[in-house]
Design an enzyme around this catalytic site. Sequence first.
Site, mmCIF file in Angstrom:
data_model
loop_
_atom_site.group_PDB
_atom_site.id
_atom_site.type_symbol
_atom_site.label_atom_id
_atom_site.label_comp_id
_atom_site.label_asym_id
_atom_site.label_seq_id
_atom_site.Cartn_x
_atom_site.Cartn_y
_atom_site.Cartn_z
ATOM 1 C CG HIS A 1 13.793 24.512 -1.560
ATOM 2 N ND1 HIS A 1 14.872 24.208 -2.363
ATOM 3 C CD2 HIS A 1 14.112 25.668 -0.937
ATOM 4 C CE1 HIS A 1 15.796 25.136 -2.224
ATOM 5 N NE2 HIS A 1 15.369 26.033 -1.355
ATOM 6 C CG ASP B 1 9.122 15.343 -4.599
ATOM 7 O OD1 ASP B 1 9.572 16.306 -3.950
ATOM 8 O OD2 ASP B 1 9.620 14.210 -4.598
HETATM 9 C C1 G6P Z 1 12.814 18.670 1.691
HETATM 10 C C2 G6P Z 1 12.794 20.116 2.145
HETATM 11 C C3 G6P Z 1 14.148 20.550 2.691
HETATM 12 C C4 G6P Z 1 14.606 19.550 3.746
HETATM 13 C C5 G6P Z 1 14.651 18.141 3.173
HETATM 14 C C6 G6P Z 1 15.089 17.076 4.197
HETATM 15 O O1 G6P Z 1 13.578 18.550 0.542
HETATM 16 O O2 G6P Z 1 12.364 20.973 1.098
HETATM 17 O O3 G6P Z 1 14.070 21.853 3.245
HETATM 18 O O4 G6P Z 1 15.859 19.933 4.285
HETATM 19 O O5 G6P Z 1 13.365 17.821 2.699
HETATM 20 O O6 G6P Z 1 14.249 17.076 5.298
HETATM 21 P P1 G6P Z 1 14.756 17.370 6.794
HETATM 22 O O7 G6P Z 1 13.515 17.413 7.601
HETATM 23 O O8 G6P Z 1 15.652 16.224 7.147
HETATM 24 O O9 G6P Z 1 15.508 18.669 6.767
#
Ligand code: G6P
Length: 470
Positions: free
Chosen positions: A162, A370
Amino acid sequence: MRQSSLVVVANRLPVDDTVAPDGACEWRRSPGGLVSALHPILQHAPAIWVGWAGGTDTAPTLPDIDGVRMRTVALSEDDVRQHYEGFANATLWPLYHDAVEQPVYHRRWWESYQRVNQRFAEAAAEAAEPGAVVWVQDYHLQLVPGMLRALRPDLLIGFFLHVPFPPPELFMQLPRRAELLLGMLGADLVGFQRAQAAHNFAQLAAKVLQVPATDRRIAVEDRVVRIGAFPVSIDMAEMEVLAARPDVVAHANQLRKDLGEPQHMILSVDRMDYTKGIEHRLKAYSELLADGHIKVRDTVLVQVVVPSRERVEQYQILRDRVEREVGRINGEFGRVGEPAIHYLNQPFDRAELAALYRAADVMMVTPLRDGMNLVAKEYVAARVDGDGALVLSEFAGAAAELTQAYLVNPHDLDGLKLTLMHALEAAPSDVRGRMAAMRAHLRTHDIQAWARSYVTALDRSGSLMTRLTS
Ligand code: G6P
């Protein structure tokens, strides 16, 4: 042990631990981001989702959520520190985002990353029926495809990243670069947000592993791994319904009143992250106030920052710097009852966000790098009234699709100031024309289309899709 023909593996389970009115603990589907991205396809298959429920040392038994079975993987305090906060979010995250912060390398973090990836691979192997499709998500779990293939060669394995995949000169810094590439190459299909990322990956495979690689195929041992770009999207229909709800519209109107009925409302919504360009944006805004191009009474900036990864040092430093700068700008340019910036550092629910999107004349999404940026797409989806200007960084994956946004290089402060002024002063017909084009794009490139295109590419024989849609 229950098994399924479709298993999703992601660091987080798509659930939030909420407290019900009677005080009991309740698990709900969490909104936004990756979890809503996968939700639609999971509704059509009796799928299992393997992931972490947050917290340490617990693997709560969770109810099915929207028909999806949850299989929790427990992380200890050490795992969270070393795998999640360490290798995932202090090594890979900054490195993959152009090293806008210095990546930190620790050998014990790598060991933890391997151990945790092995645990996820074992949980996925247990959850998968013979011949099942397993779809592994994101940078926390790059070793899982390879580990899973070793455990279960019968599976069809997909991996989707992602976040951006960096150019070779950055990736080459990684002490364990060959293992990470081989881990991803355990998949049958490796998906990225942008074609450039697939190109970077192919170049690295050729250079580090010395295997034949093009931007579409990489040969490893006796297998061919396919690679490609599959830009992720949002649930357009869900956001449109939410944004059209009478209570959301009323809330949007109330927000404008509470802000003193300004001529212009500018909005930014970010996770508190150094990749989001919050400080660059504040600097540009402060200069516009100082130049007199923007006047506090006429224009308000609402900056929502959602708390994130709060124990990681770089995130704590960023928060301090952002809050000091907001305080300085408000101290210098605000008046009693009229701050220059309305700064909110708290989680927001979907309906509140939709109301903010509807209230804002200009949305500023200006990350330094991003993978995609779903906030930009959500803003477009929420503008069912056809209004609203989107100022968007060229360095967000979304810029490759939302080409009618007011695109900007966030490092170029003069360019950022000019583009914001341009968006604020644009003719209504220009704003509406751009918004109409972006909305038309998202209508055919929504999250359902994304999931369908990825799974169809993965499952070339069509057997899973037939099962899912029959
Ligand atoms: C990004 C990543 C996700 C992640 C999100 C939130 O979008 O690609 O995999 O879940 O950030 O971050 P966190 O560390 O809270 O999961």
